[in-house]
Design an enzyme around this catalytic site. Structure first.
Site, PDB file in Angstrom:
ATOM      1  N   ILE A   4       0.893  -1.154   0.000  1.00 42.90           N
ATOM      2  CA  ILE A   4       0.000   0.000   0.000  1.00 42.90           C
ATOM      3  C   ILE A   4       0.928   1.200   0.000  1.00 42.90           C
ATOM      4  O   ILE A   4       1.839   1.303   0.824  1.00 42.90           O
ATOM      5  CB  ILE A   4      -0.952  -0.017   1.228  1.00 42.90           C
ATOM      6  N   SER A   5       0.751   2.099  -0.968  1.00 42.19           N
ATOM      7  CA  SER A   5       1.669   3.225  -1.128  1.00 42.19           C
ATOM      8  C   SER A   5       1.650   4.139   0.086  1.00 42.19           C
ATOM      9  O   SER A   5       0.666   4.238   0.814  1.00 42.19           O
ATOM     10  CB  SER A   5       1.302   4.047  -2.369  1.00 42.19           C
ATOM     11  N   GLN A   6       2.774   4.835   0.257  1.00 39.53           N
ATOM     12  CA  GLN A   6       2.896   5.887   1.262  1.00 39.53           C
ATOM     13  C   GLN A   6       1.796   6.933   1.010  1.00 39.53           C
ATOM     14  O   GLN A   6       1.532   7.289  -0.146  1.00 39.53           O
ATOM     15  CB  GLN A   6       4.277   6.499   1.041  1.00 39.53           C
TER      16      GLN A   6
END
Length: 213
Positions: free
Chosen positions: A63-65
């Site tokens: 899950i992206s920053q």
């Protein structure tokens, strides 16, 4: 699936942090404040969900920053009713942010395990994208084209021609471009054949893989 006032407070803090890092689109920040990121993560990461960090999810993906999600979204200049193609549904967090901003989201995920999990999760959170598809992101969704904008949430060695073809004139395509490390890249479609290119510095994403299905 708890979403408490404590979580809300942590989201407000995260939005403030992102604003300090240069996210100035108020609608993006409002969406970040609204979407319960902790519910998109494994429960073991819940206490860290509102840190500005990427975390592992199923199928060796991440899950992206939050900053990356907010930055890519800000580049799209989302307007209510925009028809947006997302390549790489992943956990569904980016999808949720776009839906919260009033976009009609069409999303493609190539990992079947993730696709099934996210497709089941989003309705439970009252998040309703227009269309979720299990398939090859390199091909986009030609049956639903053209799109006001396209967001790619995995690193691509090239810009897929199919995606360029599915973008409206005046539309924006935001993609992390490169193999080991990527450059955040935006194309603006000027006419049938011409695209204007902008680059926004280095980033790191899991690779966009093709022909996996």
């Amino acid at each position: 699936m708890k979403n408490t006032s404590k979580h809300e407070g942590l989201r407000n803090q995260l939005a403030k942090q992102l604003e300090e890092k240069g996210i100035l689109d108020k609608r993006v920040l409002e969406a970040i404040k609204l979407i319960p990121r902790h519910l998109f993560l494994d429960s073991s990461f819940e206490d860290f969900a509102y840190q500005d960090k990427a975390f592992p999810i199923a199928a060796n993906q991440t899950i992206s920053q939050p900053y990356t999600v907010a930055f890519q979204t800000q580049l799209l200049q989302v307007k209510t009713g925009d028809k947006i193609l997302e390549i790489g549904t992943g956990s569904g967090y980016q999808t949720a942010v776009l839906v919260a901003m009033g976009a009609k989201v069409y999303s493609v995920e190539r990992q079947n395990e993730l696709f099934k999990t996210t497709k089941a999760l989003l309705p439970k959170l009252n998040i309703h994208p227009k269309f979720l598809s299990f398939g090859d992101g390199y091909k986009g969704l030609p049956d639903y084209a053209p799109f006001d904008s396209i967001i790619v949430t995995a690193g691509a060695p090239i810009i897929p021609k199919a995606l360029m073809a599915q973008l409206k004139i005046g539309g924006r395509l935001v993609i992390p471009l490169g193999k080991d490390k990527q450059i955040m890249t935006m194309l603006i479609r000027k006419n049938e054949t011409q695209f204007e290119k902008h680059e926004f510095g280095e980033c790191r994403f899991v690779p966009l893989l093709e022909n996996k299905n």
